[in-house]
Design an enzyme around this catalytic site. Structure first.
Site, PDB file in Angstrom:
ATOM      1  N   ARG A   1       0.701  -1.215   0.070  1.00 48.90           N
ATOM      2  CA  ARG A   1       0.033  -0.052  -0.162  1.00 48.90           C
ATOM      3  C   ARG A   1       0.916   1.236  -0.138  1.00 48.90           C
ATOM      4  O   ARG A   1       0.544   2.108  -0.637  1.00 48.90           O
ATOM      5  CB  ARG A   1      -0.952   0.145   1.262  1.00 48.90           C
ATOM      6  CG  ARG A   1      -1.979  -1.142   1.078  1.00 48.90           C
ATOM      7  CD  ARG A   1      -2.855  -1.311   2.442  1.00 48.90           C
ATOM      8  NE  ARG A   1      -3.684  -0.183   2.608  1.00 48.90           N
ATOM      9  CZ  ARG A   1      -4.166   0.113   4.180  1.00 48.90           C
ATOM     10  NH1 ARG A   1      -4.043  -0.780   4.856  1.00 48.90           N
ATOM     11  NH2 ARG A   1      -4.928   1.071   4.223  1.00 48.90           N
TER      12      ARG A   1
ATOM     13  N   HIS B   1      -5.720   7.265  12.356  1.00 46.70           N
ATOM     14  CA  HIS B   1      -5.361   6.023  12.300  1.00 46.70           C
ATOM     15  C   HIS B   1      -3.875   5.952  11.945  1.00 46.70           C
ATOM     16  O   HIS B   1      -3.556   4.819  11.328  1.00 46.70           O
ATOM     17  CB  HIS B   1      -6.447   5.121  11.329  1.00 46.70           C
ATOM     18  CG  HIS B   1      -7.596   4.849  12.034  1.00 46.70           C
ATOM     19  ND1 HIS B   1      -8.904   4.509  11.291  1.00 46.70           N
ATOM     20  CD2 HIS B   1      -7.942   5.007  13.497  1.00 46.70           C
ATOM     21  CE1 HIS B   1      -9.702   4.652  12.057  1.00 46.70           C
ATOM     22  NE2 HIS B   1      -9.318   4.825  13.272  1.00 46.70           N
TER      23      HIS B   1
ATOM     24  N   CYS C   1       9.013   2.851  15.889  1.00 43.61           N
ATOM     25  CA  CYS C   1      10.029   1.735  16.360  1.00 43.61           C
ATOM     26  C   CYS C   1       9.659   1.145  17.770  1.00 43.61           C
ATOM     27  O   CYS C   1       9.207   2.164  18.521  1.00 43.61           O
ATOM     28  CB  CYS C   1      11.384   2.541  16.679  1.00 43.61           C
ATOM     29  SG  CYS C   1      12.630   1.544  17.436  1.00 43.61           S
TER      30      CYS C   1
ATOM     31  N   THR D   1     -17.013   7.624   4.299  1.00 40.61           N
ATOM     32  CA  THR D   1     -16.695   6.406   5.173  1.00 40.61           C
ATOM     33  C   THR D   1     -18.037   5.666   5.579  1.00 40.61           C
ATOM     34  O   THR D   1     -19.226   6.245   5.571  1.00 40.61           O
ATOM     35  CB  THR D   1     -16.245   6.967   6.509  1.00 40.61           C
ATOM     36  OG1 THR D   1     -15.947   5.980   7.557  1.00 40.61           O
ATOM     37  CG2 THR D   1     -16.997   8.078   7.307  1.00 40.61           C
ATOM     38  N   SER D   2     -17.814   4.394   5.949  1.00 42.45           N
ATOM     39  CA  SER D   2     -18.958   3.373   5.939  1.00 42.45           C
ATOM     40  C   SER D   2     -19.530   3.617   7.381  1.00 42.45           C
ATOM     41  O   SER D   2     -20.607   3.061   7.604  1.00 42.45           O
ATOM     42  CB  SER D   2     -18.474   2.069   5.640  1.00 42.45           C
ATOM     43  OG  SER D   2     -17.399   1.666   6.601  1.00 42.45           O
TER      44      SER D   2
ATOM     45  N   ALA E   1     -17.678  11.410  -4.080  1.00 45.95           N
ATOM     46  CA  ALA E   1     -16.969  12.680  -3.642  1.00 45.95           C
ATOM     47  C   ALA E   1     -16.322  13.649  -4.370  1.00 45.95           C
ATOM     48  O   ALA E   1     -16.460  14.765  -4.139  1.00 45.95           O
ATOM     49  CB  ALA E   1     -15.807  12.178  -2.475  1.00 45.95           C
TER      50      ALA E   1
END
Ligand code: BV8
Length: 231
Positions: free
Chosen positions: A58, A108, A116, A175-176, A218
């Site tokens: 990703r 998030h 680290c 967003t869901s 959107a």
């Protein structure tokens, strides 16, 4: 006239038109992966290489995507509203920033950051982590993706709730409404007296909590909404 205090929450849907897969749509990121298999500390302990591979892929994909008109519209709104706009994103991509936004809270975490587990340091990171590079700070080979997994505490919660408390308007984009605590922000905003607006492709799990909902991509809805605000 001072601009109203606006809090915007974005989710994977705002990046969908940029080519970043969402989580729960048919061709979504979790497709072929059970969430518990990749986005939890337990999964990382059990199979760190598989989890690193998921995030390394990703992170590498970021180079192949670009902000879309929705990201650019929010950056324009920030330029006009300054500190009276706060964008909170659940996304770990950097598309808001690449569109020019400067005050984005990544609740998030972020793909382009490494954490680290040895020294607790955070480091800007664009390469892979699966090959266990040494921490720039302490040298330990304990770098993990700097993202919030299920069961971990989201970042900046105090700042987010302080902004929700002051907000005149809360807008949820793409967003869901499936994941908490983000999915509960609309209820908190309403309880604090803010108006609430949902901009999403289809009704979300939380649509019924919103004063107003608009459905569509959107890339079309966000520029139109920003144009309404900026007059
Ligand atoms: C926590 C980062 C304690 C990594 C992610 C039972 C009940 C309630 C809660 C829980 C429960 N059991 C467990 C919990 C807590 C759990 C949770 O909510 N679980 C769910 C599954 C029930 N939450 C947690 O563990 C969180 N931590 O609770 O700590 C705490 C609580 C409060 C205060 C302090 C401590 C941590 C959760 C974070 C997990 N990490 N991601 C990574 O990215 O890999 S979650 C991941 O899914 C995303 O980050 C995002 O946040 C989340 C939701 O995804 P969306 O962004 O909404 O994307 P999705 O695909 O679901 O939906 C896309 C939407 O866009 C769709 O509606 C679609 O229609 C729309 N769309 C598509 N295309 C477009 C579009 N819209 C517009 N235009 C388009 N073109």
């Amino acid at each position: 006239m001072t601009s109203p205090r606006v809090v915007v929450l974005t989710g994977a849907g705002i990046s969908a038109e940029s080519g970043v897969p969402t989580f729960r749509d048919a061709d979504g990121l979790w497709e072929g992966h059970r969430v518990e298999d990749v986005a939890t500390p337990e999964a990382y302990e059990l199979q760190p290489s598989a989890v690193h591979a998921f995030y390394d892929a990703r992170r590498a994909a970021l180079a192949r995507v670009a902000p879309n008109p929705a990201h650019h519209a929010l950056a324009a709104l920030e330029a006009a509203y300054g500190d009276d706009l706060l964008v909170v994103t659940q996304n770990i991509d950097d598309l808001h920033e690449r569109a020019g936004a400067t005050r984005v809270l990544h609740m998030h975490g972020e793909l382009r950051s490494a954490l680290c587990r040895g020294c607790g340091g955070r480091y800007a990171w664009d390469g892979d982590l699966g090959d266990r590079p040494p921490c720039p700070g302490c040298g330990a080979t304990e770098l993990r993706p700097d993202v919030v997994w299920f069961g971990e505490v989201p970042y900046e919660m105090d700042r987010i709730f302080a902004a929700l408390e002051r907000a005149d308007l809360f807008v949820s984009i793409g967003t869901s409404g499936a994941v908490y605590p983000a999915a509960g922000f609309v209820q908190a905003a309403s309880a604090y007296g803010a108006r609430t607006l949902e901009l999403n492709l289809v009704p979300s799990d939380g649509s019924h909590f919103f004063d107003e909902t608009r459905h569509g991509p959107a890339g079309r809805l966000v520029p139109a909404w920003v144009a309404e605000l900026l007059g």
